[in-house]
Scaffold this active site. Structure first.
Site, short mmCIF file in Angstrom:
data_model
loop_
_atom_site.label_atom_id
_atom_site.label_comp_id
_atom_site.label_asym_id
_atom_site.label_seq_id
_atom_site.Cartn_x
_atom_site.Cartn_y
_atom_site.Cartn_z
N TRP A 157 40.01 -21.91 5.77
CA TRP A 157 39.44 -20.77 5.05
C TRP A 157 40.56 -19.89 4.49
CZ3 TRP A 157 37.71 -22.36 9.88
CH2 TRP A 157 36.42 -22.90 9.90
N HIS A 178 32.98 -16.84 5.41
CA HIS A 178 31.72 -17.56 5.64
C HIS A 178 30.75 -16.59 6.31
CE1 HIS A 178 33.74 -19.20 9.63
NE2 HIS A 178 33.89 -17.91 9.47
N ARG A 204 36.54 -16.61 -0.89
CA ARG A 204 37.69 -17.43 -0.50
C ARG A 204 38.77 -17.37 -1.56
NH1 ARG A 204 34.98 -22.65 2.52
NH2 ARG A 204 33.58 -21.36 3.78
N GLN A 218 26.34 -17.96 1.00
CA GLN A 218 26.05 -18.92 2.06
C GLN A 218 24.75 -18.51 2.73
OE1 GLN A 218 29.19 -19.41 4.99
NE2 GLN A 218 30.11 -21.06 3.78
N VAL A 261 31.78 -25.37 16.57
CA VAL A 261 30.68 -26.26 16.99
C VAL A 261 31.26 -27.52 17.64
CG1 VAL A 261 28.90 -25.52 15.35
CG2 VAL A 261 30.58 -27.24 14.65
N ALA A 315 23.94 -24.46 15.10
CA ALA A 315 24.21 -23.56 13.98
C ALA A 315 24.40 -24.40 12.74
CB ALA A 315 25.47 -22.74 14.26
N1 PHE Z 1 30.92 -21.65 8.37
C1 PHE Z 1 31.18 -23.00 7.97
C2 PHE Z 1 31.85 -23.00 6.62
O1 PHE Z 1 31.81 -22.06 5.92
C3 PHE Z 1 29.90 -23.80 7.92
C4 PHE Z 1 29.27 -24.00 9.27
C5 PHE Z 1 28.38 -23.07 9.75
C6 PHE Z 1 29.56 -25.11 10.05
C7 PHE Z 1 27.76 -23.27 10.98
C8 PHE Z 1 28.98 -25.30 11.26
C9 PHE Z 1 28.08 -24.38 11.72
O2 PHE Z 1 32.48 -23.98 6.25
#
Ligand code: PHE
Length: 349
Positions: A157, A178, A204, A218, A261, A315
């Site tokens: 990121w 995010h 970003r 998002q 995750v 998630a």
């Molecule tokens: N936040 C991650 C992204 O922006 C996406 C994501 C959200 C992945 C929740 C797993 C669980 O790339």
């Protein structure tokens, strides 16, 4: 003789009345002949000079003429007013059969339309819609999500830090990269069972291309409860994909890595633009990745004081612009923020 004078005055006044073509001229006529210092009054002043026995007769003549002139005045006034009205009506005539002037109606942005569709699909699955801040602490955007300061995963990121210069420790605020920081905020505030969906803007610091923008949206999803499994995650996202894209679109899950995750995956939909053949929209692969997802990492649960032996969560996070691109066959994400009305007008409703 006064009566002769009166008759002459009468004839002259009536003739002159015929000449009055406007309401102004008419008013002037009235002052001249019937006014307090007008011609008729002047003649009547002489009544005092005639023998008293003649006065009633002369007075009667004078009154008749006065009444006659007043009636003539009113008649003429009615005629002129009607003419003036006719002129105004002709000049201001409105053709009620003409079509109205079109009023330019605003419309919803395609991102708004798709976000509403997405949030209501999840709402139907029992998820509550919440929102959070776009300016975020390092702690929520990274640290609590199991991305420590020195961890190379931060390179996933590219961030807009809000105070330039110095080390990250000295500038701990950024534009959220995010919507995942809302996972932490929600778990800090509510105890399980949790089911939320979070639409929002993210930023970003990277080059733009057909599928990447530096500002984009998002939608985040989070479910936490006792006994949730990966099957719940897949079932939820399959149901979502069917609601949004219809039962005939194909869905693909693949392993992917996100520090918050474990296990992690991403979800793709077969490209509706080329029907899976491979094109510019899908980068030649035939698939468009619309979500990252996975089971909430035990460390993340511990960070908010939840016991990972008792609670499990899943998630997911996705890009609504990508969803819109798939749904509407839009081949470049930059259209969304170019504000070209020719593009936007296609999505009014
Ligand atoms: N936040 C991650 C992204 O922006 C996406 C994501 C959200 C992945 C929740 C797993 C669980 O790339």
């Amino acid at each position: 003789m006064i009566t002769t004078e009166l008759e002459q005055l009468r004839a002259e006044a009536l003739a002159s009345l015929e000449q009055a073509e406007t309401l102004d001229a008419l008013r002037e006529w009235r002052v001249t002949y019937l006014g307090r210092r007008g011609r008729l009054t002047q003649v009547l002043r002489q009544l005092g000079t005639i023998p008293p026995e003649e006065r009633p007769r002369v007075g009667a003549v004078a009154n008749r003429i006065k009444d006659e002139l007043e009636a003539a005045y009113e008649a003429r006034e009615a005629v002129l007013k009607e003419a003036a009205l006719a002129v105004t009506l002709a000049a201001e005539r409105v053709d009620v059969t003409l079509p109205g002037r079109p009023v330019d109606l605003g419309g919803y942005h395609p991102t708004t339309l798709v976000l509403r569709e997405i949030t209501s699909a999840f709402a139907e699955l029992g998820f509550q819609v919440v929102e959070g801040p776009e300016v975020e602490w390092d702690y929520y955007n990274f640290e609590a999500l199991n991305i420590p300061r020195d961890h190379p995963a931060r390179d996933m990121w590219n961030s807009f830090w809000l105070t330039p210069g110095g080390t990250e420790a000295e500038r701990p605020m950024l534009l959220r990269t995010h919507t995942s920081p809302m996972q932490i905020r929600v778990m800090e505030k509510f105890r399980p069972p949790i089911r939320v969906v979070v639409p929002g803007r993210c930023y970003r610091y990277e080059a733009t291309d057909a599928t990447h923008e530096s500002m984009f949206y998002q939608f985040e999803g989070l479910a936490v409860d006792e006994g949730l499994t990966f099957a719940d995650l897949k079932g939820t996202l399959y149901a979502f994909a069917r609601m949004l894209f219809g039962p005939e679109r194909r869905v693909r899950f693949r392993c992917d890595y996100f520090p918050f995750v474990e296990p992690g995956c991403d979800m793709s939909i077969d490209c509706s633009h080329c029907g899976g053949q491979g094109c510019r929209v899908c980068g030649g692969s035939g698939w468009i990745e619309i979500m990252g997802a996975g089971m909430v990492h035990p460390q993340v649960l511990r960070n908010v004081g939840l016991d990972p032996d008792r609670y499990q969560g899943f998630a997911f996070g996705g890009g609504p612009e990508r969803v819109a691109m798939l749904k509407y066959g839009i081949e470049d994400i930059r259209h969304f923020y170019a504000n070209d009305l020719r593009f936007l007008r296609q999505f009014r409703w």
